[in-house]
Scaffold this motif. Structure first.
Motif, PDB file in Angstrom:
ATOM      1  N   ARG A 170       0.807  -1.191  -0.009  1.00 36.06           N
ATOM      2  CA  ARG A 170      -0.063   0.068  -0.073  1.00 36.06           C
ATOM      3  C   ARG A 170       0.831   1.378  -0.054  1.00 36.06           C
ATOM      4  N   GLY A 171       2.034   1.357   0.658  1.00 33.72           N
ATOM      5  CA  GLY A 171       2.873   2.464   0.833  1.00 33.72           C
ATOM      6  C   GLY A 171       4.010   2.564  -0.082  1.00 33.72           C
ATOM      7  N   ALA A 172       4.157   1.753  -1.070  1.00 32.45           N
ATOM      8  CA  ALA A 172       5.368   1.542  -1.938  1.00 32.45           C
ATOM      9  C   ALA A 172       5.317   2.840  -2.902  1.00 32.45           C
ATOM     10  N   ASP A 173       4.132   3.216  -3.371  1.00 30.54           N
ATOM     11  CA  ASP A 173       4.266   4.461  -4.173  1.00 30.54           C
ATOM     12  C   ASP A 173       4.092   5.751  -3.370  1.00 30.54           C
ATOM     13  N   ALA A 190       5.903   8.069   4.696  1.00 30.93           N
ATOM     14  CA  ALA A 190       5.024   6.930   4.270  1.00 30.93           C
ATOM     15  C   ALA A 190       5.704   5.901   3.399  1.00 30.93           C
ATOM     16  N   GLY A 191       6.277   6.288   2.370  1.00 26.11           N
ATOM     17  CA  GLY A 191       7.178   5.452   1.378  1.00 26.11           C
ATOM     18  C   GLY A 191       8.092   4.718   2.164  1.00 26.11           C
ATOM     19  N   GLU A 192       8.924   5.620   3.125  1.00 29.86           N
ATOM     20  CA  GLU A 192      10.003   4.993   3.606  1.00 29.86           C
ATOM     21  C   GLU A 192       9.514   3.781   4.694  1.00 29.86           C
TER      22      GLU A 192
END
Length: 379
Positions: free
Chosen positions: A208-211, A216-218
């Motif tokens: 969910r947070g990869a992009d 949030a991405g970290e």
């Protein structure tokens, strides 16, 4: 502190008790048969009573593992040798010359077998030589028949000691196998629980947070790394710092298993398809140096890192490469002068202690490659 009793030795101690009782019965039968030929039959009767009492005492004492120590072993040997050495006087030289057996006969092998069961071949051989020497000292003439009993006693000490040592080794291996099986079952149980909860949550956060931008991405990236590390752990890869107490430093371990804990979405590990065995201490230090290098990548370079393991026969090389900004000239010397010893101690110091070399290849904006080369046997 007394050593814990070994289950495989229990039948040997029981067999020793049966042997001593049977050999005592044989001595009593011979004493009844030859009573009229002894020089001092009353004393022979008294010694028979001593032998009966000592056989009963040792049967009880050897049944207790905490009593199977030097005081009992030496006392057992001393009593038997005293009985044997008294034979020329109580039996008589003339009776011995006419073919009457010595008073100890087979009973005198009891302490030899006890020493062999308690300490293996060497201890059994020492006891056999002492008892055999006492037996030979009672004889006026030493012929071929005299050495037959000596040889049989030596063989008994060596063979029984060897069997006892094999039993002890089998007990230790069985214990290790049981512990390994228990650990494997526990790991499988934990793996099921982790797979049903933690791994699924980490995978969901990573997807969910990869992009997403920013923190949030970290967090998604860190969740992916932890998911990969947990999967490697429950699959059987041991952490590098957990290897060592289970065995001697000279035992060989597979370097691939130690480095496998560092594999993640951000770290790619390439290793030979076959094991890369190294002495435990060498493998542990190489893995720790690799971990220190990867920590530097995470702090200063970011992005991805690649770890390559090469087995070159006499040496093993581990290369750590990143795509970061590189290390400026003089930066390592400056860091060491400031007390930051990550590279000089955690990496270069470890490898140097093993008799290996560290080669650092870096250029501005071209990434860094750290090459660790150690001899297979270490220093």
């Amino acid at each position: 502190m007394p050593s814990p009793p070994r289950g495989f030795e229990v039948p040997l101690w029981r067999a020793l008790t049966v042997f001593r009782l049977a050999s005592l019965a044989y001595v009593c039968a011979l004493a009844v048969r030859d009573a009229d030929r002894y020089a001092h039959p009353v004393v022979v009767g008294a010694l028979i009573l001593v032998m009966i009492g000592w056989t009963a005492a040792t049967s009880v004492a050897y049944a207790r593992p905490s009593w199977r120590r030097w005081p009992l072993l030496l006392a057992d040997l001393g009593v038997v040798m005293a009985v044997v050495l008294s034979t020329p006087w109580v039996v008589g030289r003339e009776a011995l010359a006419s073919g009457v057996p010595t008073l100890g006969v087979a009973w005198m092998a009891g302490p030899v077998l006890a020493w062999a069961v308690s300490g293996g071949r060497r201890r059994g051989t020492v006891a056999a030589l002492l008892v055999a020497g006492a037996d030979l000292a009672t004889r006026e003439r030493i012929g071929q028949s005299s050495f037959t009993g000596v040889i049989l006693m030596l063989l008994a000490g060596v063979v029984v000691g060897h069997v006892a040592r094999l039993a002890a080794d089998a007990e230790e291996r069985l214990q290790r196998a049981v512990e390994l099986e228990a650990a494997t079952r526990e790991r499988e149980r934990l793996a099921r629980g982790i797979h049903d909860s933690v791994l699924q949550v980490l995978a969901l956060v990573q997807r969910r947070g990869a992009d997403l931008p920013g923190e949030a991405g970290e967090l998604a990236r860190l969740a992916g790394e932890q998911e990969a590390a947990l999967r490697a752990l429950i699959a059987g890869s041991a952490p590098a710092d957990s290897v060592g107490p289970e065995g001697p430093d000279t035992d060989a371990v597979d370097l691939r298993a130690l480095l496998g804990r560092y594999a993640s979405t951000a770290v790619s590990l390439s290793a030979p398809a076959t094991p890369v065995p190294l002495p435990r201490q060498v493998a542990r230090e190489v893995a720790a140096a690799t971990g220190a290098a990867l920590d530097n990548v995470g702090r200063h370079a970011g992005g991805r890192a690649w770890v390559l393991v090469e087995d070159e026969g006499e040496t093993v090389t581990v290369s750590i490469r990143d795509e970061g900004p590189g290390i400026p000239d003089g930066r390592l010397d400056e860091a060491a002068a400031q007390g930051r010893l990550g590279v000089s101690q955690s990496i270069q110091g470890r490898v140097a202690d093993l008799g290996g070399t560290v080669r650092i290849i870096s250029a501005p904006e071209a990434g860094t490659e750290i090459e660790l080369t150690v001899p297979r046997a270490g220093r």
